[in-house]
Motif scaffolding. Sequence first.
Motif, PDB file in Angstrom:
ATOM      1  N   GLU A  65      28.684  47.748  53.730  1.00 14.75           N
ATOM      2  CA  GLU A  65      27.364  47.304  53.272  1.00 14.75           C
ATOM      3  C   GLU A  65      27.005  47.936  51.917  1.00 14.75           C
ATOM      4  O   GLU A  65      26.419  47.293  51.056  1.00 14.75           O
ATOM      5  N   TRP A 105      29.044  46.203  49.336  1.00 14.86           N
ATOM      6  CA  TRP A 105      28.508  44.847  49.163  1.00 14.86           C
ATOM      7  C   TRP A 105      27.291  44.864  48.248  1.00 14.86           C
ATOM      8  O   TRP A 105      27.160  44.056  47.339  1.00 14.86           O
ATOM      9  N   ARG A 106      26.403  45.860  48.486  1.00 14.30           N
ATOM     10  CA  ARG A 106      25.192  45.969  47.647  1.00 14.30           C
ATOM     11  C   ARG A 106      25.573  46.238  46.195  1.00 14.30           C
ATOM     12  O   ARG A 106      25.021  45.676  45.272  1.00 14.30           O
ATOM     13  N   SER A 151      27.402  43.042  44.753  1.00 17.49           N
ATOM     14  CA  SER A 151      26.651  41.789  44.637  1.00 17.49           C
ATOM     15  C   SER A 151      25.916  41.680  43.302  1.00 17.49           C
ATOM     16  O   SER A 151      25.455  40.613  42.941  1.00 17.49           O
ATOM     17  N   SER A 152      25.869  42.787  42.560  1.00 17.76           N
ATOM     18  CA  SER A 152      25.274  42.720  41.233  1.00 17.76           C
ATOM     19  C   SER A 152      26.315  42.376  40.164  1.00 17.76           C
ATOM     20  O   SER A 152      26.020  42.258  38.996  1.00 17.76           O
ATOM     21  N   THR A 153      27.602  42.222  40.616  1.00 17.40           N
ATOM     22  CA  THR A 153      28.668  41.826  39.685  1.00 17.40           C
ATOM     23  C   THR A 153      29.171  40.437  40.073  1.00 17.40           C
ATOM     24  O   THR A 153      28.871  39.968  41.171  1.00 17.40           O
ATOM     25  N   SER A 156      31.955  39.645  41.137  1.00 22.43           N
ATOM     26  CA  SER A 156      33.030  39.728  42.135  1.00 22.43           C
ATOM     27  C   SER A 156      32.631  38.999  43.422  1.00 22.43           C
ATOM     28  O   SER A 156      31.474  38.834  43.737  1.00 22.43           O
ATOM     29  N   SER A 157      33.644  38.593  44.202  1.00 15.79           N
ATOM     30  CA  SER A 157      33.358  37.814  45.408  1.00 15.79           C
ATOM     31  C   SER A 157      33.474  38.655  46.673  1.00 15.79           C
ATOM     32  O   SER A 157      33.657  38.143  47.753  1.00 15.79           O
ATOM     33  N   THR A 158      33.417  39.982  46.560  1.00 13.21           N
ATOM     34  CA  THR A 158      33.513  40.832  47.740  1.00 13.21           C
ATOM     35  C   THR A 158      32.303  40.592  48.649  1.00 13.21           C
ATOM     36  O   THR A 158      31.182  40.549  48.181  1.00 13.21           O
ATOM     37  N   ALA A 159      32.546  40.429  49.928  1.00 16.47           N
ATOM     38  CA  ALA A 159      31.452  40.098  50.833  1.00 16.47           C
ATOM     39  C   ALA A 159      31.577  40.841  52.149  1.00 16.47           C
ATOM     40  O   ALA A 159      32.656  41.150  52.592  1.00 16.47           O
TER      41      ALA A 159
END
Length: 270
Positions: free
Chosen positions: A254, A257-258, A261-263, A265-268
């Motif tokens: 998490e 992810w946080r 998520s500001s880049t 990139s597709s990491t989820a």
Amino acid sequence: MSWFKRETGDVATSPENGDGERRVRTEGLWVKCLGCRQPIYKPDLEANLNVCPKCDHHFKMGARQRIELLLEPGYDVVDQGLRSTDPLNFHDIKPYKQRLRKAQEETGLDDAILNAVGMMGPHGVVLSAMEYAFIGGSMGAVVGETIARAVDRARTERKALIVVAASGGARMMEGVVSLMQMAKISTALAQLDDARVPYICLLTDPTTGGVTASFAMLGDLNIAEPGALIGFAGPRVIEQTIRQKLPEGFQRSEFLWRKASSTPSSTAAT
Ligand SMILES: [Zn+2]
């Protein structure tokens, strides 16, 4: 004549129970959850696919179970029979050969990886699942070669590649040979990318070291289990090096992810 006849000897009792009182053994039926510290009835945990029904903590899962869960029945386990040759003839407190034998006996696997080909819903896929119970899921020559074979198979058969990462990193008992696997798999993945075949990496607890530094972060899509430890060096090593307290949830899915998520990139995290 008694109405009840025991078939297999006496009821097993706890060895510390010396006062004559008999207690039936229930060990093995309950496991303690590492998330909520509650005892969980094992069949309930298994029915919930190894996720704690009380707190959603994801328990570790073996490679076989992972394949069984992700693929439709009728899949084929492939690329078996590769075993480490112990290229450095490595000894620490015990010989590496001995560690390998023990891990092979305990897991029934040749090394910390299992490849399978099968269907995921309507899609044909190549799945490569790591086994954490085999020397911490560490990556030596056999893990490297097996994943490289999965990548090549995905490319030639034009099936999506899915890798389930669970690893403490490179296998120190194979020294530089284990580090070479990072480049070897990354090169195969670049060819897969050129062929425009998708690659999805599922990051599970833990995904660290050389595995994070190579194929685990190279997916077209990187998906993580909730709460998984994902990083290069461990949090304790970082804390001791920089002499600072790390933020809450550092290196967990998490947290990453946080940050990600500001880049673009597709990491989820799922
Ligand atoms: Zn729990």
